[in-house]
Design a protein around this motif. Structure first.
Motif, PDB file in Angstrom:
ATOM      1  N   THR A 173       2.367   1.755  -3.470  1.00  0.00           N
ATOM      2  CA  THR A 173       1.392   2.291  -4.425  1.00  0.00           C
ATOM      3  C   THR A 173       1.154   3.779  -4.222  1.00  0.00           C
ATOM      4  N   LEU A 174       0.888   4.164  -2.967  1.00  0.00           N
ATOM      5  CA  LEU A 174       0.538   5.555  -2.696  1.00  0.00           C
ATOM      6  C   LEU A 174       1.715   6.496  -2.929  1.00  0.00           C
ATOM      7  N   GLU A 208       2.564   6.825  -6.712  1.00  0.00           N
ATOM      8  CA  GLU A 208       1.629   7.676  -7.439  1.00  0.00           C
ATOM      9  C   GLU A 208       1.773   9.147  -7.054  1.00  0.00           C
ATOM     10  N   LEU A 209       2.069   9.415  -5.778  1.00  0.00           N
ATOM     11  CA  LEU A 209       2.286  10.793  -5.342  1.00  0.00           C
ATOM     12  C   LEU A 209       3.508  11.391  -6.039  1.00  0.00           C
ATOM     13  N   ARG A 211       0.840  -1.202   0.000  1.00  0.00           N
ATOM     14  CA  ARG A 211       0.000   0.000   0.000  1.00  0.00           C
ATOM     15  C   ARG A 211       0.875   1.253   0.000  1.00  0.00           C
ATOM     16  N   VAL A 212       1.912   1.239   0.814  1.00  0.00           N
ATOM     17  CA  VAL A 212       2.837   2.380   0.847  1.00  0.00           C
ATOM     18  C   VAL A 212       3.485   2.570  -0.513  1.00  0.00           C
TER      19      VAL A 212
END
Length: 283
Positions: A39-40, A43-44, A36-37
């Motif tokens: 991915t986020l 994308e950021l 999850r980290v």
């Protein structure tokens, strides 16, 4: 304005908000999902790279950003920055499936464990506390209409100068903060004063951003609330006042139509009163 106006600073407020947030994180530490980290954060960063390319950001602009980001940390203003400009979207996503009352951002000035008070109570305040007296009353119930006996209604808000206790000097520790316990029918009555609109601190790095972008720094007058009951989801919200300054252009973008109050003069005595019920979703 009072001496508080002259002494309150972004640095002091930011330091208090940072310390309280760190204490909260220590108490609520959770495991991190590395996927999850990944991915986020990816994308950021990709979005940031796209902004740089599309707007052909110069080294002078990049260095100004780097300097500003460093200053945000030194000023302790990350809680303020994130809560003002990002939290409203996180709240929107987190609560998109609720059936009950609308929520909105918590903001950086929440303090847990405020004094517990009976179903009808006056928030702790100074003698001759400035501001229009306000009676805030209502009922807590479940989405199926069941009254929530013993529900807790935490309230906190700024004073008539726009300052929060524990985040500005010379205010009593629990000024205008309390946790009201509803009666056996879920009813509560809270006597307080109507808060004032206020500017978020502008003498620190967030203020520099606001000035550089030509924005205003104002939040409309509002009451903060957290309402909870066993077996139900906590609701965190803010309630605003019809016709109040900056209701239409809140810097934190936290106002929703369902959260606007329209108090009326009290029938006997001074001040205003308003009724607002809370409907909680099952956990």
């Amino acid at each position: 304005m009072t001496d508080i106006t002259e002494q309150a600073t972004a640095a002091a407020s930011g330091a208090a908000a940072t310390e309280k947030f760190r204490a909260k994180q220590r108490a609520e530490a959770t495991d991190v999902d590395t996927k999850r980290v990944d991915t986020l954060v990816t994308e950021l960063l990709t979005a940031a790279h796209d902004i740089i390319r599309r707007h052909k950001v110069t080294y002078a602009e990049y260095d100004a950003l780097k300097s500003w980001l460093m200053q945000v940390g030194e000023d302790g203003e990350w809680p303020l920055f994130l809560d003002v400009w990002l939290e409203h979207v996180v709240e929107e996503v987190a609560n998109e499936n609720r059936e009950g009352s609308k929520g909105t951002i918590e903001g950086p000035y929440y303090v847990p464990d405020s004094p517990r008070l009976p179903a009808e109570a006056t928030l702790p305040m100074r003698d001759n506390e400035a501001g229009t007296p306000l009676l805030f009353q209502g009922q807590a119930r479940s989405v199926d209409g069941t009254p929530l006996a013993g529900a807790t209604v935490e309230m906190w808000h700024a004073d008539d100068d726009g300052f929060y206790s524990q985040f500005a000097p010379n205010l009593p520790t629990w000024n205008l903060r309390g946790t009201v316990v509803a009666d056996d029918k879920g009813n509560f009555k809270i006597h307080t004063v109507q808060p004032a609109p206020y500017q978020i601190p502008t003498d620190g790095s967030c203020g520099k951003l606001i000035a550089a972008a030509g924005w205003h720094a104002w939040r409309p007058a509002h009451l903060h609330l957290k309402v909870s009951a066993p077996g139900h989801q906590l609701i965190t919200t803010q309630l605003y006042f019809q016709g109040g300054a900056h209701v239409a252009d809140d810097i934190a973008s936290a106002v929703k139509p369902e959260l606007i109050l329209d108090p009326v003069p009290v029938t006997d005595g001074a001040g205003r009163e308003v009724t607002y019920d809370f409907v909680l979703d099952k956990a």
